[in-house]
Enzyme design. Structure first.
Site, PDB file in Angstrom:
ATOM      1  N   SER A  75       6.612  50.587  36.618  1.00 16.01           N
ATOM      2  CA  SER A  75       5.625  50.103  37.560  1.00 16.01           C
ATOM      3  C   SER A  75       5.508  48.584  37.608  1.00 16.01           C
ATOM      4  O   SER A  75       4.937  48.041  38.551  1.00 16.01           O
ATOM      5  CB  SER A  75       4.253  50.689  37.222  1.00 16.01           C
ATOM      6  OG  SER A  75       3.818  50.226  35.946  1.00 16.01           O
TER       7      SER A  75
ATOM      8  N   SER B 250       7.404  51.301  31.867  1.00 18.04           N
ATOM      9  CA  SER B 250       7.193  50.329  32.946  1.00 18.04           C
ATOM     10  C   SER B 250       7.495  48.881  32.621  1.00 18.04           C
ATOM     11  O   SER B 250       7.384  48.028  33.499  1.00 18.04           O
ATOM     12  CB  SER B 250       5.768  50.427  33.466  1.00 18.04           C
ATOM     13  OG  SER B 250       5.664  51.540  34.308  1.00 18.04           O
TER      14      SER B 250
ATOM     15  N   LYS C 288       0.871  40.728  35.705  1.00 16.44           N
ATOM     16  CA  LYS C 288       0.858  42.006  36.421  1.00 16.44           C
ATOM     17  C   LYS C 288      -0.574  42.261  36.874  1.00 16.44           C
ATOM     18  O   LYS C 288      -1.516  42.033  36.115  1.00 16.44           O
ATOM     19  CB  LYS C 288       1.336  43.118  35.476  1.00 16.44           C
ATOM     20  CG  LYS C 288       1.396  44.505  36.123  1.00 16.44           C
ATOM     21  CD  LYS C 288       1.951  45.541  35.149  1.00 16.44           C
ATOM     22  CE  LYS C 288       2.077  46.917  35.791  1.00 16.44           C
ATOM     23  NZ  LYS C 288       2.650  47.924  34.857  1.00 16.44           N
TER      24      LYS C 288
HETATM   25  N1  GLN Z   1       7.319  55.944  35.444  1.00 11.05           N
HETATM   26  C1  GLN Z   1       6.276  56.394  34.573  1.00 11.05           C
HETATM   27  C2  GLN Z   1       5.119  56.936  35.378  1.00 11.05           C
HETATM   28  O1  GLN Z   1       5.217  56.965  36.549  1.00 11.05           O
HETATM   29  C3  GLN Z   1       5.834  55.292  33.654  1.00 11.05           C
HETATM   30  C4  GLN Z   1       4.868  54.329  34.253  1.00 11.05           C
HETATM   31  C5  GLN Z   1       4.376  53.293  33.291  1.00 11.05           C
HETATM   32  O2  GLN Z   1       4.945  53.073  32.229  1.00 11.05           O
HETATM   33  N2  GLN Z   1       3.280  52.674  33.651  1.00 11.05           N
HETATM   34  O3  GLN Z   1       4.120  57.315  34.863  1.00 11.05           O
END
Ligand code: GLN
Length: 515
Positions: free
Chosen positions: A175, A199, A92
């Site tokens: 994400s 995410s 990532k």
């Molecule tokens: N969807 C959540 C956010 O937008 C989690 C994102 C994540 O785990 N990086 O913050």
């Protein structure tokens, strides 16, 4: 559903194409000398090239990957291979890498060259500088993600969305959308990912892959570009629990460079996962395992397709010997406001370093220092990141700090207490990963709150720092994958992986691939 023995014979008689190999499969073929890392790497690089429309990769360096593959083959020939040596992986783009660009999906970091590798990247690759040799995996490239990991659909990437291989008009989740899309499409057998509020689990659920976020502190955050430091945790997306266990083990362990890293040695999650439960009879590998079903995770409003798939998976777990227990997580709904105060607060602080001077994009328009910093930030950050910085600055400001931030911290503790009460009565918790299957690209673009609400089932475990997994549980509306979420007690990764592995020995949802 087929028994393991029948599958073993089938696998031996029909050699899989390179892109169908999981981590464990590839490891076995490499060890048996039936495949070289160079062959496998070449095949996957060609496949990545043929699938650029998925938007999964932000950077690929074929020459470097092949050089690493040659080195891995040489290491194996010299008898110094680990089970992962020569197996391809991708990272990532929130992990910094010396050899490849590191952008966090943001214009702010376009052109940034990191002087070092994140600990997780080094441990999977050549090893930390001056430390023990790494696992020897071959890094193919960097994967798309929401900008600074803020989002749930990979649509907040400055470099365009990643697409869901099951339906290219749908999001792969976020994400870690690039990680999930690449693994689901067979571009790489495993990918690193990070989970701050879901995410890893949510994109794994949306793409029919298997994802694990360990207990906060199991993997080092050193070299992981920070979003919300008290929540950020690295993990893996792969195609099975077994593959997750192999990769997570090599990433894990204390790191003196991360002050919140847990003081535990690297764990052999694979061996722990395979160890049978004491007293479990044949055919009932999960005998004695108590799985709690939090009532709040099965609301009347849960989409019927998601509910149906989950009930079938839970029935299978019962058949394997597990006992289902009714429990409650009464503060589940509060996890949304609590997370969306704490995460932006920490983000606003972490992202203050991007001022166009020390780090990040610098505006070239005329003006004094103040103008330069504010223009650099306005040009470098996308809309969602700016929104989070503003919310975070607001909840931390004088006069609001006690009303919002301190209240949120208190509620975070109560959410963790609710889990503690559950784990007094059961070993694992189960529920949905997300309230629906993957949505269409653009569907949530004009309403960020809608996306925030869809995080309801992943945020509680993140706030408590608990480990969680997403395991493929079948298919729902539009033929899209549904994920079963399993949550464990602190450092109970082995129990999680063991249950997921048992389920995957009895079902084949994790083997289904998009056309
Ligand atoms: N969807 C959540 C956010 O937008 C989690 C994102 C994540 O785990 N990086 O913050």
């Amino acid at each position: 559903m087929s028994d393991a023995q029948a599958r073993g014979i089938a696998a031996a008689s029909t050699p899989a194409a390179p892109h169908e190999l999981g981590v464990a499969d590839a490891s076995r073929l490499l060890a048996a000398g039936r495949l070289s890392s160079v062959e496998l790497t070449q095949a996957l690089l060609a496949r990545i090239d043929a699938h650029t429309d998925l938007g999964a990769f932000l950077a690929v360096d074929a020459a470097q990957a092949l050089a690493a593959a040659r080195a891995a083959d040489a290491r194996r020939a010299a008898g110094q291979a680990t089970p992962l040596t020569g197996v391809p992986v991708a990272h990532k783009d929130i992990f910094v890498t010396r050899a490849l660009p590191s952008t966090a999906g943001s214009r702010m970091l376009e052109g940034y060259a990191s002087p070092f590798d994140a600990t997780v990247v080094a441990r999977l690759g050549e090893g930390e500088e001056g430390g023990a040799p790494g696992a020897g995996m071959v890094a193919l490239g960097k994967l798309n993600c929401d900008e600074f990991a803020m989002g749930s659909g990979n649509e907040n990437s400055a470099f365009g969305p990643a697409r869901n291989p099951w339906d290219r008009d749908r999001v792969p989740g976020g994400s870690s959308g690039g990680s999930a899309a690449a693994v689901a499409a067979g571009l790489v057998p495993a990918a690193t990912a990070t989970d701050t509020g879901g995410s890893i689990r949510q994109p794994a659920g949306f793409t029919g892959t298997t994802g694990i976020k360990p207990t906060y502190g199991v993997c080092s955050r050193h070299g992981m570009i920070a979003f919300a430091s008290s929540l950020d945790q690295a993990g893996v997306i792969a195609r099975s629990a077994e593959d997750c266990a192999l990769v997570l083990g090599a990433m894990s362990g204390f790191d003196a460079r991360d002050s919140t890293s847990a003081e535990r040695p690297p764990q052999d999650f694979h061996a722990q996962m395979l160890a049978p439960r004491a007293g479990a009879p044949a055919g009932k590998p999960l005998a004695g395992l108590r799985i709690g079903l939090p009532r709040e995770f099965f609301p009347a409003a849960l989409a019927a397709d998601v509910g149906d798939a989950l009930r079938a998976a839970l029935a299978e777990l019962e058949r394997l010997g597990a006992t289902l227990v009714d429990v409650g997580l009464p503060r589940t709904e509060l996890a949304i406001p609590v997370y969306y105060i704490i995460a932006p607060a920490e983000a606003s602080s972490n992202l203050s370093r991007f001022d166009g001077v020390r780090y990040g994009h610098r505006s070239t328009r005329d003006g004094d220092l103040r103008d330069m910093v504010s223009r650099s930030r306005a040009e470098g950050f996308g809309a969602e990141v700016r929104r989070r910085i503003m919310i975070g600055t607001y909840v931390l400001s004088h006069g609001y700090y006690d009303a919002y931030f301190v209240q949120a911290l208190k509620l975070r503790r109560l959410i963790a207490d609710d889990f503690r009460a559950c784990f007094a009565r059961c070993d694992l918790l189960a529920g949905p990963v997300a309230p629906s299957v993957a949505w269409r690209l653009g569907e949530q673009a004009d309403d960020p709150v809608k996306a925030y609400l869809a995080d309801i089932f992943t945020l509680p475990a993140s706030l408590a720092g608990l480990p969680g997994m997403s395991v493929p549980a079948g298919f729902g509306a539009h033929g899209m994958p549904v994920g079963l979420q399993l949550i464990g007690d602190y450092f109970a990764e082995a129990t999680l992986l063991h249950a997921a592995h048992a389920l995957q020995q009895a079902t084949d949802f994790h083997r289904r691939r998009p056309a």
